[in-house]
Design a protein around this motif. Structure first.
Motif, PDB file in Angstrom:
ATOM      1  N   ASP A 194       0.840  -1.194   0.000  1.00 32.57           N
ATOM      2  CA  ASP A 194       0.000   0.000   0.000  1.00 32.57           C
ATOM      3  C   ASP A 194       0.881   1.253   0.000  1.00 32.57           C
ATOM      4  O   ASP A 194       1.732   1.447   0.879  1.00 32.57           O
ATOM      5  CB  ASP A 194      -0.914   0.016   1.230  1.00 32.57           C
ATOM      6  CG  ASP A 194      -1.928   1.141   1.160  1.00 32.57           C
ATOM      7  OD1 ASP A 194      -3.035   0.900   0.646  1.00 32.57           O
ATOM      8  OD2 ASP A 194      -1.597   2.266   1.590  1.00 32.57           O
ATOM      9  N   VAL A 195       0.660   2.117  -0.987  1.00 33.76           N
ATOM     10  CA  VAL A 195       1.507   3.293  -1.172  1.00 33.76           C
ATOM     11  C   VAL A 195       1.424   4.224   0.028  1.00 33.76           C
ATOM     12  O   VAL A 195       2.440   4.738   0.516  1.00 33.76           O
ATOM     13  CB  VAL A 195       1.104   4.035  -2.467  1.00 33.76           C
ATOM     14  CG1 VAL A 195       1.873   5.350  -2.582  1.00 33.76           C
ATOM     15  CG2 VAL A 195       1.359   3.174  -3.679  1.00 33.76           C
ATOM     16  N   THR A 196       0.212   4.456   0.536  1.00 41.19           N
ATOM     17  CA  THR A 196       0.035   5.390   1.644  1.00 41.19           C
ATOM     18  C   THR A 196       0.750   4.908   2.898  1.00 41.19           C
ATOM     19  O   THR A 196       1.448   5.674   3.568  1.00 41.19           O
ATOM     20  CB  THR A 196      -1.460   5.588   1.950  1.00 41.19           C
ATOM     21  OG1 THR A 196      -2.107   6.141   0.798  1.00 41.19           O
ATOM     22  CG2 THR A 196      -1.655   6.538   3.128  1.00 41.19           C
ATOM     23  N   VAL A 197       0.605   3.635   3.229  1.00 44.12           N
ATOM     24  CA  VAL A 197       1.227   3.099   4.443  1.00 44.12           C
ATOM     25  C   VAL A 197       2.746   3.150   4.336  1.00 44.12           C
ATOM     26  O   VAL A 197       3.437   3.597   5.260  1.00 44.12           O
ATOM     27  CB  VAL A 197       0.770   1.656   4.717  1.00 44.12           C
ATOM     28  CG1 VAL A 197       1.471   1.101   5.952  1.00 44.12           C
ATOM     29  CG2 VAL A 197      -0.738   1.604   4.908  1.00 44.12           C
ATOM     30  N   GLN A 198       3.275   2.709   3.209  1.00 40.30           N
ATOM     31  CA  GLN A 198       4.723   2.666   3.064  1.00 40.30           C
ATOM     32  C   GLN A 198       5.324   4.079   3.047  1.00 40.30           C
ATOM     33  O   GLN A 198       6.399   4.309   3.607  1.00 40.30           O
ATOM     34  CB  GLN A 198       5.108   1.888   1.799  1.00 40.30           C
ATOM     35  CG  GLN A 198       4.710   0.416   1.833  1.00 40.30           C
ATOM     36  CD  GLN A 198       5.357  -0.352   2.982  1.00 40.30           C
ATOM     37  OE1 GLN A 198       6.530  -0.158   3.279  1.00 40.30           O
ATOM     38  NE2 GLN A 198       4.588  -1.222   3.629  1.00 40.30           N
ATOM     39  N   GLN A 199       4.611   5.034   2.429  1.00 37.98           N
ATOM     40  CA  GLN A 199       5.094   6.413   2.437  1.00 37.98           C
ATOM     41  C   GLN A 199       5.045   7.006   3.836  1.00 37.98           C
ATOM     42  O   GLN A 199       5.967   7.696   4.271  1.00 37.98           O
ATOM     43  CB  GLN A 199       4.276   7.272   1.472  1.00 37.98           C
ATOM     44  CG  GLN A 199       4.750   8.736   1.392  1.00 37.98           C
ATOM     45  CD  GLN A 199       6.181   8.847   0.905  1.00 37.98           C
ATOM     46  OE1 GLN A 199       6.528   8.292  -0.140  1.00 37.98           O
ATOM     47  NE2 GLN A 199       7.024   9.544   1.658  1.00 37.98           N
ATOM     48  N   MET A 200       3.965   6.728   4.555  1.00 43.10           N
ATOM     49  CA  MET A 200       3.857   7.229   5.924  1.00 43.10           C
ATOM     50  C   MET A 200       4.956   6.639   6.800  1.00 43.10           C
ATOM     51  O   MET A 200       5.544   7.334   7.635  1.00 43.10           O
ATOM     52  CB  MET A 200       2.493   6.891   6.513  1.00 43.10           C
ATOM     53  CG  MET A 200       2.296   7.380   7.943  1.00 43.10           C
ATOM     54  SD  MET A 200       2.038   9.161   8.060  1.00 43.10           S
ATOM     55  CE  MET A 200       0.294   9.264   7.599  1.00 43.10           C
ATOM     56  N   ALA A 201       5.242   5.366   6.616  1.00 41.31           N
ATOM     57  CA  ALA A 201       6.312   4.734   7.392  1.00 41.31           C
ATOM     58  C   ALA A 201       7.647   5.410   7.118  1.00 41.31           C
ATOM     59  O   ALA A 201       8.433   5.663   8.039  1.00 41.31           O
ATOM     60  CB  ALA A 201       6.387   3.239   7.066  1.00 41.31           C
ATOM     61  N   ARG A 202       7.902   5.729   5.855  1.00 39.87           N
ATOM     62  CA  ARG A 202       9.150   6.430   5.525  1.00 39.87           C
ATOM     63  C   ARG A 202       9.175   7.827   6.142  1.00 39.87           C
ATOM     64  O   ARG A 202      10.212   8.289   6.635  1.00 39.87           O
ATOM     65  CB  ARG A 202       9.318   6.513   4.009  1.00 39.87           C
ATOM     66  CG  ARG A 202       9.706   5.189   3.355  1.00 39.87           C
ATOM     67  CD  ARG A 202      10.097   5.369   1.907  1.00 39.87           C
ATOM     68  NE  ARG A 202       8.962   5.700   1.070  1.00 39.87           N
ATOM     69  CZ  ARG A 202       8.193   4.796   0.463  1.00 39.87           C
ATOM     70  NH1 ARG A 202       8.440   3.501   0.625  1.00 39.87           N
ATOM     71  NH2 ARG A 202       7.178   5.157  -0.294  1.00 39.87           N
TER      72      ARG A 202
END
Length: 221
Positions: A194-202
């Motif tokens: 999921d793009v949103t989750v992975q971006q938020m994690a970064r």
């Protein structure tokens, strides 16, 4: 500043997704236009038609869902700690840092809640709703095992502290709190698409690493 802009961007993407109606698995079937194409058959067999289009997005993994569900109360405790600073801290730099943490993590909380609702997931991990942030009785116990969470006794001590004593305790507790968030981030990296989750994690990783470095500098001052 870079971290706040990145977080605001994630929140904007999540909000735009909600307004566009991409809130559930059913919407994935209409991810884009499809077209009919002719597929030649094997020798002696008739040609066939096929409907081609974008593949449905993969659903989020359990690790991604749980990351947001657990990060929400984790962030709430950081906010709870930060809002004490204006009236209790002595160092203006500590006050400024606390204000930045408060605003950034409030935005991230909203973004994570919005994403979970869009996916039809509860905004908590079945541990008592909104209040599990390490400071209010039984609800504190629900998240006591999360990395970096301050204990109820430590939160009580922070509420009582004033001046330089507050500054020192705030920095000590918040560094540990941020390190706990980084541990949680490592658990979700590369465990989903999921793009949103992975971006938020970064964003969480880069922002909280920077804040840890800043807090350590303040400790030395």
């Amino acid at each position: 500043m870079r971290h706040r802009l990145a977080v605001a961007g994630v929140a904007a993407v999540v909000t735009a997704c909600g307004l566009a109606g991409c809130s559930g698995d059913g919407d994935q079937k209409e991810a884009g236009p499809k077209q009919t194409v002719l597929q030649p058959g094997r020798p002696g067999e008739p040609n066939k038609t096929a409907l081609l289009g974008p593949s449905p997005a993969k659903p989020p993994t359990d690790a991604e869902v749980r990351f947001f569900q657990m990060m929400i109360p984790h962030h709430r405790q950081a906010v709870e700690m930060s809002v004490l600073a204006p009236g209790q801290a002595a160092d203006p730099k500590v006050k400024a840092l606390a204000e930045r943490i408060d605003k950034a993590q409030q935005v991230e909380i909203s973004a994570m809640q919005s994403w979970l609702k869009q996916k039809g997931k509860p905004t908590s991990a079945g541990t008592g709703g909104h209040g599990g942030h390490g400071a209010h009785g039984g609800k504190a116990d629900a998240h006591a095992n999360m990395p970096g969470m301050a204990t109820p006794a430590q939160m009580a001590q922070l509420r009582e502290a004033r001046g330089a004593a507050f500054d020192k305790l705030f920095l000590d507790l918040m560094i540990v709190h941020h390190q706990g968030a980084l541990t949680m981030v490592k658990d979700v990296f590369d465990k989903g698409t999921d793009v949103t989750v992975q971006q938020m994690a970064r964003d969480v990783m880069s922002g909280q690493n920077a804040e840890i470095a800043r807090m350590r500098d303040l400790q030395k001052a």
